[in-house]
Scaffold this motif. Sequence first.
Motif, PDB file in Angstrom:
ATOM      1  N   TRP A  65      56.664  63.221  59.555  1.00 42.93           N
ATOM      2  CA  TRP A  65      56.076  62.486  59.969  1.00 42.93           C
ATOM      3  C   TRP A  65      54.425  62.796  59.245  1.00 42.93           C
ATOM      4  N   GLU A  68      53.416  57.847  58.970  1.00 42.11           N
ATOM      5  CA  GLU A  68      54.431  57.650  60.074  1.00 42.11           C
ATOM      6  C   GLU A  68      55.645  58.313  59.724  1.00 42.11           C
ATOM      7  N   ALA A  69      57.021  58.008  59.910  1.00 39.72           N
ATOM      8  CA  ALA A  69      57.746  58.909  59.190  1.00 39.72           C
ATOM      9  C   ALA A  69      57.819  58.280  57.306  1.00 39.72           C
ATOM     10  N   TRP A  92      54.780  60.239  71.091  1.00 35.41           N
ATOM     11  CA  TRP A  92      55.777  59.829  71.410  1.00 35.41           C
ATOM     12  C   TRP A  92      57.063  60.380  70.509  1.00 35.41           C
ATOM     13  N   LYS A  93      56.411  61.035  69.494  1.00 39.14           N
ATOM     14  CA  LYS A  93      57.493  61.429  68.111  1.00 39.14           C
ATOM     15  C   LYS A  93      58.213  62.996  68.985  1.00 39.14           C
ATOM     16  N   TYR A  94      57.353  63.380  70.162  1.00 39.25           N
ATOM     17  CA  TYR A  94      58.446  64.625  70.717  1.00 39.25           C
ATOM     18  C   TYR A  94      57.978  64.708  72.178  1.00 39.25           C
ATOM     19  N   GLU A 145      66.311  64.359  66.910  1.00 41.26           N
ATOM     20  CA  GLU A 145      64.803  63.663  66.762  1.00 41.26           C
ATOM     21  C   GLU A 145      63.716  64.933  67.439  1.00 41.26           C
ATOM     22  N   THR A 149      61.379  66.341  64.941  1.00 43.19           N
ATOM     23  CA  THR A 149      60.126  67.025  65.373  1.00 43.19           C
ATOM     24  C   THR A 149      59.081  68.437  64.791  1.00 43.19           C
TER      25      THR A 149
END
Length: 392
Positions: A65, A68-69, A92-94, A145, A149
């Motif tokens: 990240w 973004e990705a 929200w990524k984790y 995911e 992260t």
Amino acid sequence: MLQARRRAATKDDVLDAIRRMGVLQIDTISVVARSPYLVLWSRLGHYDPVWLEEHLAEGRLFEYWAHEACFVPIEDYGLLRHRMQDPASMGWKYSVQWMREKRKEVKAVLDHIRRHGPARSSDFERTDGQAGGWWEWKPEKRSLEVLFTAGVLMIARRHNFQRVYDLAERVHPTWHDGLTPPLEEVRRSFVLRTVKALGAARASWIPDYYRTKPPRLDPEDLVEEGLLLRAETEDWDDPVYIHPDHAELAAQAAAGELAPTLTTVLSPFDPIVWDRRRALDLFDFDYRLECYTPAAKRKYGYFTLPLLRRGVLVGRVDAKAHRRNGVFELKSLVLEPGVRLSARLAQDLARALQRCADWHGCPHVSVTHTDPAPFAALLRAALGEDAQGIAA
């Protein structure tokens, strides 16, 4: 992106282009080529997309990240390590709740990779009875995911563009946390890299590039240290910042000696336009991606691609590559208000669109709709007779 390249791209050019940008955003929509491949094509022209995946598999790039990705040069791994060490700050990524409530399941996924080697999400059979979907990841995918992260897993390679996860110590064995640079050094590096990548940057544009959070470094501090240059413009009251490596180019621009000649097609996730506010400030180009907008409410189309002509964003095109039929369909091409119609404009855009179509393996370009409508005839003429409504 001033002039078109005069030599064929090589595999090393792919890596060099990513290093100049700092990050290459990843998106999976494939109405035309997936975004990272298209961003590279806009800069390199015809090249082999497999080179990008080879650089990842060979350890010259990593995924994380950033904006973004993104694909990021491996030498910048340490700059993003602080985010891995504090994954709860990644929104929200984790999911802290998932890690807490599904600890056994997460450990099982990690143990599987530790024992059996790299794995894809598809290697795990779905057992929760759900149908799947964008926001309905199966439990193993969620676990993969959050571990990604947190920096426990890295992306070893991609298979059919699917992520292949492996232990970070196997993907990047030379790294250890003792190499992580101090956070203040990271902040300085992000500012310097951003300004260099953008060419010239207002202070308000800088945080978006690496999505940095407060506290942020004031670029004026780097001016005082001689690490950045400050310039004034006629259009804005605030200064713009320039990296010293671009001092000569900036002087040429101020003297009116730079003449962009490149015309090309951009991805919606190209650094030139991904900051919608910057695109409006710099190009007076009000750009929104409408693929997540209900069809009835779309103004321009599902996946519109900005059109860059000689340093100006002159329009956008909703295109679709019909690879089986070899047709590159221009479903809707809309020029910006005030763009003057001319045969030269049509020729510039036709050449860029034909190059893009050829690279997609779709040699026939079909013009379905343009706005203004009279431009369709000019564009078809520039493309040749076979552009007059090929069935897709």
